[in-house]
Write an enzyme that holds these catalytic residues in place. Structure first.
Site: not given
Ligand code: SF4
Length: 348
Positions: A36, A191, A198, A201, A207
């Site tokens: 992370e 994205c 898209c 997606c 969206c």
């Protein structure tokens, strides 16, 4: 609010998410934490080799805590944003001092560690400990700003608060580790900042940005602000063996604790500095100018003029704790600021 946001995302993740990242096998708290921190401002493909090398050398929080700062910086060398490495190192020492060498499994205790902000604490709590906890890194901000049509710049408190509310509302109670990986994956692979896919997606049907043709406009960019320019002279001092003089920078401020080339305000003070430190007659110093360059920091631009000088053996000062003569390949193994690394590489 779309009620089935998480189930749709998890279905997409099963078929298209990333399931073979090195920190997922095994998904221990230390590995999740390290990944992370490395992934902040850095893409997965860049992080993987650094992660593997770091884990091979420093296999536990205890070994990280016991390592020297130079060793940690060397393993980080090339990843940039060295404050991340410094904070990681310090946080490992705190884990040893306060938590028996383990990473605390509680959100507030994670947040109290250096270098762990709200989103990173959330990601660790979710992925390492399967605690329901929202994240809001750059990828998630982009997905949520587009999906919900949130128009402000995410750096503004009001917009960020709105995005946190949405992130929290969508976070499921079950499979939170998978959900966290899934939303990061969607942002990184579908994205994307430029040209989102898209058509691939799971949220294309509802969206807002996709429906209204706003994918290029959302999330809003930071309002432009002119950055002031500062200037510096970097000294490329070489001894008779072809070694360069490097100095360790102060523990606070720009490039804190990294190794770098000596600097001066301008050529006249560089001449004075070399004359004073190396005992050279100032009038005999003739610098060789190298190509100047500009380095961009977030708050200002640094105009760098590199000046080279070969020193005679009698004028080479001895090594000290914060000063070393190193061949360029030896210097490359240290934690160096990115533009200094580039400058040294350009010499060979
Ligand atoms: S439909 Fe397009 S803009 Fe909307 S979340 Fe999916 S990839 Fe992003």
């Amino acid at each position: 609010m779309s009620e089935d946001f998480a189930p749709r995302l998890l279905r997409w993740f099963e078929a298209h998410g990333r399931h073979d990242l090195p920190w997922q096998h095994p998904r221990t708290p230390y590995r999740v934490w390290l990944s992370e921190v490395m992934l902040q401002q850095t893409q997965v493909a860049t992080v993987i080799p650094y992660f593997l090398c770091f884990m091979e050398k420093l296999q536990s929080i205890k070994s990280l805590a016991a390592a020297s700062e130079d060793e940690v910086f060397a393993l980080w060398s090339g990843l940039g944003y060295y404050s991340r490495a410094r904070n990681l190192h310090r946080a490992a020492q705190i884990c040893v001092e306060r938590h028996g060498g383990e990473l605390a499994d509680d959100f507030e205790a994670l947040l109290a560690l250096p270098g762990i902000g709200r989103s990173t604490a959330g990601a660790i709590a979710a992925q390492a400990f399967d605690r329901r906890s929202a994240i809001l890194d750059g990828n998630v901000k982009r997905v949520l700003a587009r999906f919900h049509g949130v128009s402000g710049w995410p750096g503004e408190a009001a917009t960020e608060n709105r995005l946190w509310q949405l992130a929290d509302a969508h976070t499921p109670h079950k499979r939170v580790a998978d959900y966290t990986q899934a939303i990061m994956d969607l942002g990184a692979t579908v994205c994307t900042r430029a040209k989102p896919r898209c058509d691939a997606c799971p949220f294309a049907s509802d969206c807002v940005a996709h429906r209204d043709g706003l994918t290029a406009a959302l999330p809003a960019r930071k309002p432009a602000k002119a950055r002031p320019t500062r200037s510096t002279v970097m000294l490329v001092l070489r001894d008779a063996h072809g070694r360069l003089l490097l100095e360790r920078r102060a523990p606070t401020g720009v490039w804190a604790g990294l190794w770098s080339l000596p600097e001066a305000e301008d050529e006249a003070s560089a001449r004075g500095e070399v004359a004073h430190t190396h005992g050279v007659d100032a009038s005999a110093i003739v610098f060789r100018p190298l190509p100047p360059f500009v380095h961009g920091f977030s708050h200002y631009l640094l105009d760098v003029t590199p000046l080279a000088l070969d020193l005679q053996p009698a004028h080479s000062v001895a090594d000290a704790a914060d000063r070393r003569w190193l061949h360029p390949h030896e210097a490359a193994a240290l934690g160096l600021p990115a533009p200094v690394r580039k400058l040294i590489e350009s010499l060979s």
